[in-house]
Write a protein that holds these residues in place. Structure first.
Motif, short mmCIF file in Angstrom:
data_model
loop_
_atom_site.label_atom_id
_atom_site.label_comp_id
_atom_site.label_asym_id
_atom_site.label_seq_id
_atom_site.Cartn_x
_atom_site.Cartn_y
_atom_site.Cartn_z
N SER A 44 5.95 7.04 -3.13
CA SER A 44 6.38 6.13 -4.19
C SER A 44 5.26 5.15 -4.52
O SER A 44 5.42 4.27 -5.35
N PHE A 45 4.12 5.31 -3.86
CA PHE A 45 3.03 4.36 -4.07
C PHE A 45 1.93 4.89 -4.97
O PHE A 45 1.17 4.14 -5.54
N GLU A 46 1.83 6.21 -5.05
CA GLU A 46 0.75 6.78 -5.88
C GLU A 46 1.33 7.41 -7.13
O GLU A 46 2.50 7.76 -7.16
N GLU A 47 0.48 7.54 -8.12
CA GLU A 47 0.92 8.24 -9.33
C GLU A 47 1.15 9.70 -8.98
O GLU A 47 0.32 10.33 -8.33
N MET A 48 2.25 10.25 -9.41
CA MET A 48 2.60 11.62 -9.03
C MET A 48 2.94 12.41 -10.28
O MET A 48 3.70 11.93 -11.13
N ASP A 49 2.41 13.61 -10.38
CA ASP A 49 2.87 14.45 -11.48
C ASP A 49 3.95 15.40 -10.97
O ASP A 49 4.36 15.31 -9.81
N ASP A 50 4.39 16.33 -11.83
CA ASP A 50 5.52 17.17 -11.45
C ASP A 50 5.22 18.11 -10.30
O ASP A 50 6.13 18.63 -9.67
N ASN A 51 3.94 18.36 -10.01
CA ASN A 51 3.59 19.27 -8.92
C ASN A 51 3.11 18.55 -7.68
O ASN A 51 2.59 19.17 -6.76
N ALA A 52 3.25 17.24 -7.67
CA ALA A 52 2.72 16.46 -6.55
C ALA A 52 3.59 16.64 -5.31
O ALA A 52 4.66 17.22 -5.37
N GLY A 53 3.10 16.12 -4.21
CA GLY A 53 3.89 16.10 -2.98
C GLY A 53 3.97 17.46 -2.32
O GLY A 53 3.11 18.33 -2.53
N THR A 54 4.97 17.62 -1.50
CA THR A 54 5.19 18.90 -0.79
C THR A 54 6.56 19.45 -1.15
O THR A 54 7.54 18.71 -1.12
N LEU A 55 6.59 20.72 -1.49
CA LEU A 55 7.87 21.37 -1.78
C LEU A 55 8.34 22.08 -0.53
O LEU A 55 7.60 22.87 0.07
N VAL A 56 9.56 21.78 -0.09
CA VAL A 56 10.16 22.50 1.03
C VAL A 56 10.97 23.63 0.41
O VAL A 56 11.89 23.37 -0.38
#
Ligand code: ADP
Ligand code: ASP
Ligand code: MG
Length: 412
Positions: A232-244
């Protein structure tokens, strides 16, 4: 309208500024046309403080009152989040668990979700509400008492809502930008994974990676919820992060996906118990009744009809385990010479679905630990994981050595 669940952990709602930042993200999704269910944790540190007060007042507390107290942190953040959204002209309303009502078992302190009726929230969405803010971690039992879902339980609230409301996705916003090959606080070289299989995440979580509560992964797997972990701290696009996600949706992966650890374990050994049918039941029955979460179990070689039985459990459960064993001995159901507690151990595990088809992972793991002079006290394995108990002072070293040995800093 499509629906989305967005969960914000403690650091993401730690103060009004952070709540405003989180609310902005919610506003972005509302603008895209989603109806959003926001699940909030208590402000970071709040639940620990509440638990501390409970233990201060009553060391052997009544679990019903524990739940009444420790659930309160989420009530505050839910209301604040709804108010913040309203300030941004986003129609929002807050719900505590009992108002939904999120029905649970009566296992206070670690209750299981039984049902989430959708009627109340649906009616409000139909009237034009855009965001339902729900207090995570809490529910209500059939006796009408407030319950909590175990530490980290807001993750489980979030996934359960995603399943009940058929959400397109469940986004878990936290203080790291995804699931890493190991806790980035312990290993600088930890690498963020774009995808991880449900089974691997389930093992990592249950073996200590607290980025997701184990039950949340279990539920996501059972109901096929698309689960994403992001910052929640960085700018994220729709593919950001980790998908489980399902194993089939992952193209390339390492044999070992990650390393997990539990710092505060204890190794307990009952010296010289009778080696007879029923002895394990006579030992582990009372431990289970006393609420001791036994993990590893090893029965040593038998000599002249007697054997040693070793098990591990969380270090804070040692007094309960000792008490249960002393009572069983006094009642005559078991007999042992001594109960030896080693309270300075940690558990380190490697996890990966690739282990099903690759031999040699255990050998490589043991060699890496040997090279660092780390002695292994107990070993357990399953199809996709290997765990060892070691001296706690070597835990960080072991995690780093294993991360190196399996080249986890490099993608497959
Ligand atoms: P929240 O309050 O948002 O629920 P938690 O503290 O429960 O956040 O979980 C996030 C933390 O999990 C991270 O700060 C990190 O230290 C820890 N963690 C442990 N293992 C991992 C891992 N494999 N990948 C990412 N984070 C991990
Ligand atoms: N606030 C609760 C805890 O600290 C639940 C959560 O954050 O998920 O355990
Ligand atoms: Mg958490």
């Amino acid at each position: 309208m499509p629906r989305l669940v967005m969960k914000f952990g403690g650091t993401s709602v730690a103060n009004p500024d952070r709540i405003r930042r989180a609310a902005k993200r919610v506003g972005v999704e509302v603008a895209k046309g989603y109806e959003v269910i926001v699940i909030v944790s208590a402000m970071s540190g709040k639940t620990n403080e509440l638990v501390g007060w409970v233990e201060d007042v009553s060391p052997l507390y009544d679990a019903r009152e524990y739940d009444a107290i420790v659930s309160s942190g989420e009530n505050v953040t839910a209301g604040l989040m709804a108010l913040t959204l309203q300030q941004m002209d986003v129609p929002a309303r807050s719900w505590q668990g009992w108002q939904v009502p999120l029905m649970t078992t009566d296992a206070h302190g670690s209750a299981r979700i039984e049902e989430i009726p959708t009627a109340n929230l649906d009616a409000k969405f139909a009237e034009g509400m855009k965001v339902a803010v729900v207090a995570g971690f809490q529910g209500i039992s059939h006796e009408g008492r407030i319950t909590t879902l175990g530490r980290g339980g807001s993750d489980t609230t979030a996934v359960a809502f995603a399943a009940a409301f058929d959400a397109e996705r469940c986004d878990i916003y936290t203080d790291v930008d995804g699931v890493y090959t190991t806790d980035p606080r312990i290993e600088d070289k930890a690498r963020k994974l774009d995808r991880i299989a449900y089974e691997e995440m389930l093992e990592l979580a249950s073996l200590g990676a607290k980025v997701l509560q184990t039950r949340s992964v279990e539920l996501a797997m059972r109901f096929g919820v698309k689960l994403r972990v992001l910052s929640s701290f960085e700018e994220m696009d729709d593919n950001a992060g980790t998908l489980v996600c399902a194993e089939e949706d992952i193209v390339e992966s390492n044999v070992v996906a990650g390393v997990a650890f539990v710092r505060d374990e204890a190794k307990m050994t009952l010296i010289s118990v009778a080696d007879r049918p029923g002895i394990a039941a006579a030992i582990f029955g009372p431990l289970s009744e006393a609420g001791v979460n036994v993990d590893m179990i090893v029965q040593n070689i038998s000599e002249e009809g007697r054997t040693d039985m070793t098990f591990s459990c969380p270090v804070n459960e040692v007094p309960r385990a000792e008490h249960a064993m002393a009572e069983a001995k006094a009642s005559g159901s078991i007999n042992y010479h001594d109960l030896v507690a080693d309270t300075d151990v940690a558990k380190v595990s490697v996890v990966g679905i690739g282990m099903r088809s690759h031999a040699g992972v255990a050998a490589k793991m043991f060699a890496a630990l040997q090279a660092e002079g780390v002695n292994i006290k107990v070993i357990t394995t399953s199809e996709i994981k290997i765990s060892v108990l070691i001296d706690r002072k070597y835990m960080e070293l072991a995690v780093q050595a294993l991360h190196d040995a399996f080249d986890l800093d490099k993608a497959a």
